[in-house]
Write a protein that holds these residues in place. Structure first.
Motif, PDB file in Angstrom:
ATOM      1  N   UNK A 218     -35.903 125.882  36.378  1.00  0.00           N
ATOM      2  CA  UNK A 218     -35.344 125.114  35.261  1.00  0.00           C
ATOM      3  C   UNK A 218     -36.469 124.315  34.612  1.00  0.00           C
ATOM      4  N   UNK A 219     -36.540 124.367  33.282  1.00  0.00           N
ATOM      5  CA  UNK A 219     -37.521 123.572  32.544  1.00  0.00           C
ATOM      6  C   UNK A 219     -36.890 123.052  31.263  1.00  0.00           C
ATOM      7  N   UNK A 220     -36.769 121.752  31.166  1.00  0.00           N
ATOM      8  CA  UNK A 220     -36.181 121.140  29.972  1.00  0.00           C
ATOM      9  C   UNK A 220     -37.025 121.429  28.740  1.00  0.00           C
ATOM     10  N   UNK A 221     -38.334 121.441  28.922  1.00  0.00           N
ATOM     11  CA  UNK A 221     -39.214 121.596  27.772  1.00  0.00           C
ATOM     12  C   UNK A 221     -39.368 123.021  27.273  1.00  0.00           C
ATOM     13  N   UNK A 222     -39.392 123.993  28.186  1.00  0.00           N
ATOM     14  CA  UNK A 222     -39.677 125.367  27.759  1.00  0.00           C
ATOM     15  C   UNK A 222     -38.597 126.374  28.129  1.00  0.00           C
ATOM     16  N   UNK A 223     -37.532 125.922  28.759  1.00  0.00           N
ATOM     17  CA  UNK A 223     -36.509 126.844  29.232  1.00  0.00           C
ATOM     18  C   UNK A 223     -35.471 127.214  28.190  1.00  0.00           C
ATOM     19  N   UNK A 231     -38.029 133.144  37.207  1.00  0.00           N
ATOM     20  CA  UNK A 231     -39.424 132.736  37.366  1.00  0.00           C
ATOM     21  C   UNK A 231     -39.721 131.661  36.330  1.00  0.00           C
ATOM     22  N   UNK A 232     -40.887 131.021  36.455  1.00  0.00           N
ATOM     23  CA  UNK A 232     -41.209 129.903  35.577  1.00  0.00           C
ATOM     24  C   UNK A 232     -41.307 130.310  34.112  1.00  0.00           C
ATOM     25  N   UNK A 233     -41.689 131.558  33.869  1.00  0.00           N
ATOM     26  CA  UNK A 233     -41.838 132.018  32.481  1.00  0.00           C
ATOM     27  C   UNK A 233     -40.507 132.262  31.799  1.00  0.00           C
ATOM     28  N   UNK A 234     -39.454 132.495  32.576  1.00  0.00           N
ATOM     29  CA  UNK A 234     -38.115 132.722  32.003  1.00  0.00           C
ATOM     30  C   UNK A 234     -37.132 131.677  32.537  1.00  0.00           C
ATOM     31  N   UNK A 235     -37.611 130.428  32.594  1.00  0.00           N
ATOM     32  CA  UNK A 235     -36.814 129.338  33.175  1.00  0.00           C
ATOM     33  C   UNK A 235     -35.569 129.041  32.346  1.00  0.00           C
ATOM     34  N   UNK A 236     -34.550 128.559  33.021  1.00  0.00           N
ATOM     35  CA  UNK A 236     -33.359 128.049  32.356  1.00  0.00           C
ATOM     36  C   UNK A 236     -33.653 126.663  31.793  1.00  0.00           C
ATOM     37  N   UNK A 237     -32.777 126.196  30.915  1.00  0.00           N
ATOM     38  CA  UNK A 237     -33.004 124.888  30.288  1.00  0.00           C
ATOM     39  C   UNK A 237     -32.265 123.763  31.011  1.00  0.00           C
ATOM     40  N   UNK A 238     -31.117 124.077  31.634  1.00  0.00           N
ATOM     41  CA  UNK A 238     -30.307 123.019  32.246  1.00  0.00           C
ATOM     42  C   UNK A 238     -30.051 123.289  33.723  1.00  0.00           C
ATOM     43  N   UNK A 239     -29.955 122.201  34.464  1.00  0.00           N
ATOM     44  CA  UNK A 239     -29.619 122.281  35.887  1.00  0.00           C
ATOM     45  C   UNK A 239     -28.195 122.796  36.055  1.00  0.00           C
ATOM     46  N   UNK A 255     -38.506 121.567  36.793  1.00  0.00           N
ATOM     47  CA  UNK A 255     -39.681 120.935  36.191  1.00  0.00           C
ATOM     48  C   UNK A 255     -39.362 119.497  35.808  1.00  0.00           C
ATOM     49  N   UNK A 256     -40.396 118.677  35.696  1.00  0.00           N
ATOM     50  CA  UNK A 256     -40.214 117.274  35.332  1.00  0.00           C
ATOM     51  C   UNK A 256     -39.569 117.164  33.957  1.00  0.00           C
ATOM     52  N   UNK A 257     -38.693 116.186  33.824  1.00  0.00           N
ATOM     53  CA  UNK A 257     -38.018 115.987  32.550  1.00  0.00           C
ATOM     54  C   UNK A 257     -36.834 115.064  32.716  1.00  0.00           C
ATOM     55  N   UNK A 258     -36.241 114.618  31.613  1.00  0.00           N
ATOM     56  CA  UNK A 258     -35.077 113.744  31.644  1.00  0.00           C
ATOM     57  C   UNK A 258     -33.847 114.589  31.316  1.00  0.00           C
ATOM     58  N   UNK A 259     -33.134 115.008  32.349  1.00  0.00           N
ATOM     59  CA  UNK A 259     -31.979 115.893  32.202  1.00  0.00           C
ATOM     60  C   UNK A 259     -30.728 115.024  32.048  1.00  0.00           C
ATOM     61  N   UNK A 260     -30.113 115.073  30.896  1.00  0.00           N
ATOM     62  CA  UNK A 260     -29.057 114.108  30.593  1.00  0.00           C
ATOM     63  C   UNK A 260     -27.883 114.768  29.875  1.00  0.00           C
ATOM     64  N   UNK A 261     -26.754 114.063  29.835  1.00  0.00           N
ATOM     65  CA  UNK A 261     -25.581 114.421  29.041  1.00  0.00           C
ATOM     66  C   UNK A 261     -25.975 114.328  27.562  1.00  0.00           C
ATOM     67  N   UNK A 262     -25.499 115.214  26.682  1.00  0.00           N
ATOM     68  CA  UNK A 262     -24.440 116.205  26.888  1.00  0.00           C
ATOM     69  C   UNK A 262     -24.927 117.588  27.320  1.00  0.00           C
ATOM     70  N   UNK A 263     -26.247 117.786  27.357  1.00  0.00           N
ATOM     71  CA  UNK A 263     -26.733 119.109  27.767  1.00  0.00           C
ATOM     72  C   UNK A 263     -26.313 119.421  29.202  1.00  0.00           C
ATOM     73  N   UNK A 264     -26.357 118.401  30.057  1.00  0.00           N
ATOM     74  CA  UNK A 264     -25.944 118.574  31.446  1.00  0.00           C
ATOM     75  C   UNK A 264     -24.486 118.168  31.636  1.00  0.00           C
TER      76      UNK A 264
END
Length: 275
Positions: A218-223, A231-239, A255-264
């Protein structure tokens, strides 16, 4: 299940309350049950997963995890995995793990534990001392009076949740053959390789993990939640999306990031063993 005491009576059995008779539990998972007296009652919670009072019962090839007999703030809970008041309870090829305080509490009656794993409880794995019969089982933390006798061990070694690591002392550590235990075709390995010969200790699965989702990224920035996340190259965006795709034993790399509502979607629910 979260049964609560609201009228001064005691709470017995968050998952199952058995009063007499003869029950046979086979190939079951008891998880996240809670015998709760928080804010109520008289402080006598008993049996987060099971409560037994009388009768003759068997628990065979069951996974009992993350149950709690929660007494609130005024007392002490007993038997977060199972509480035996009286009667006879036989535990065979079961795994009791990560129940809140105590795996199995024997207040009375007879408890026979065979070819099982009772591990990772903060207070005690098996309480009831030598009056509980334990053979060819792994008791890892808390009571260690059983280790080193009757074929018992104190080393478990799990991977991907509660699958056994190859080479674990629990592998081939049981008292009988796989066929005699009725577990032909079942597995204790993440690979799904069937148990053969001498039975392994503990719970046996019908299959190994789903390797297609063994690891999710999961990567907030690039997913992107439209990707496969494997894999990291095809990461999802949300937990949240990763949790919906995950299976037993999946590892989620975030990956590091601020995972917050409403995306989560909150709360984030981790309800699969080994997640």
């Amino acid at each position: 299940n979260i049964p609560k005491d609201c009228d001064g009576l005691s709470v017995y059995g968050g998952g199952v309350c058995v009063m007499g008779g003869g029950w046979d539990f086979r190939d079951c998972r008891f998880a996240q049950n809670w015998a709760s007296e928080r804010g109520y009652g008289n402080g006598r919670s008993r049996g987060g997963g099971f409560y037994f009072d009388g009768g003759i019962h068997r628990i065979r090839n069951c996974l009992v995890e993350r149950n709690s007999a929660d007494p609130g703030e005024m007392s002490v809970a007993f038997g977060d995995g199972a509480y035996v008041e009286s009667g006879t309870v036989s535990v065979e090829n079961c795994t009791f793990v990560l129940n809140h305080g105590c795996g199995i509490y024997r207040a009375g009656g007879t408890v026979n534990i065979l070819d099982s794993i009772i591990a990772d409880h903060w207070y005690s794995d098996v309480t009831g001392g030598p009056t509980a019969t334990v053979a060819n089982s792994a008791i890892r933390a808390g009571d260690r009076i059983f280790a080193g006798s009757n074929g018992n061990v104190s080393d478990v070694e799990f991977e991907r949740g509660v699958y056994l690591v190859p080479g674990s002392a629990c592998v081939d550590g049981g008292s009988r053959s796989v066929s005699a235990a009725g577990l032909d075709g079942y597995t204790t390995r993440a690979s799904g390789a069937p148990d053969t010969g001498q039975v392994d200790m503990g719970y046996h699965w019908t299959n190994g993990i789903n390797w297609a989702v063994a690891d999710l990224y999961v990567s907030l920035g690039s997913g992107d939640d439209g990707w496969d996340g494997t894999n990291a190259a095809t990461a999802l965006k949300t937990i949240s999306t990763a949790l919906t795709r995950a299976s037993t034993g999946t590892r989620i790399h975030i990956a590091a990031g601020f995972y917050a509502f409403p995306a989560e979607t909150f709360p984030l629910v981790l309800d699969k063993p080994g997640l």
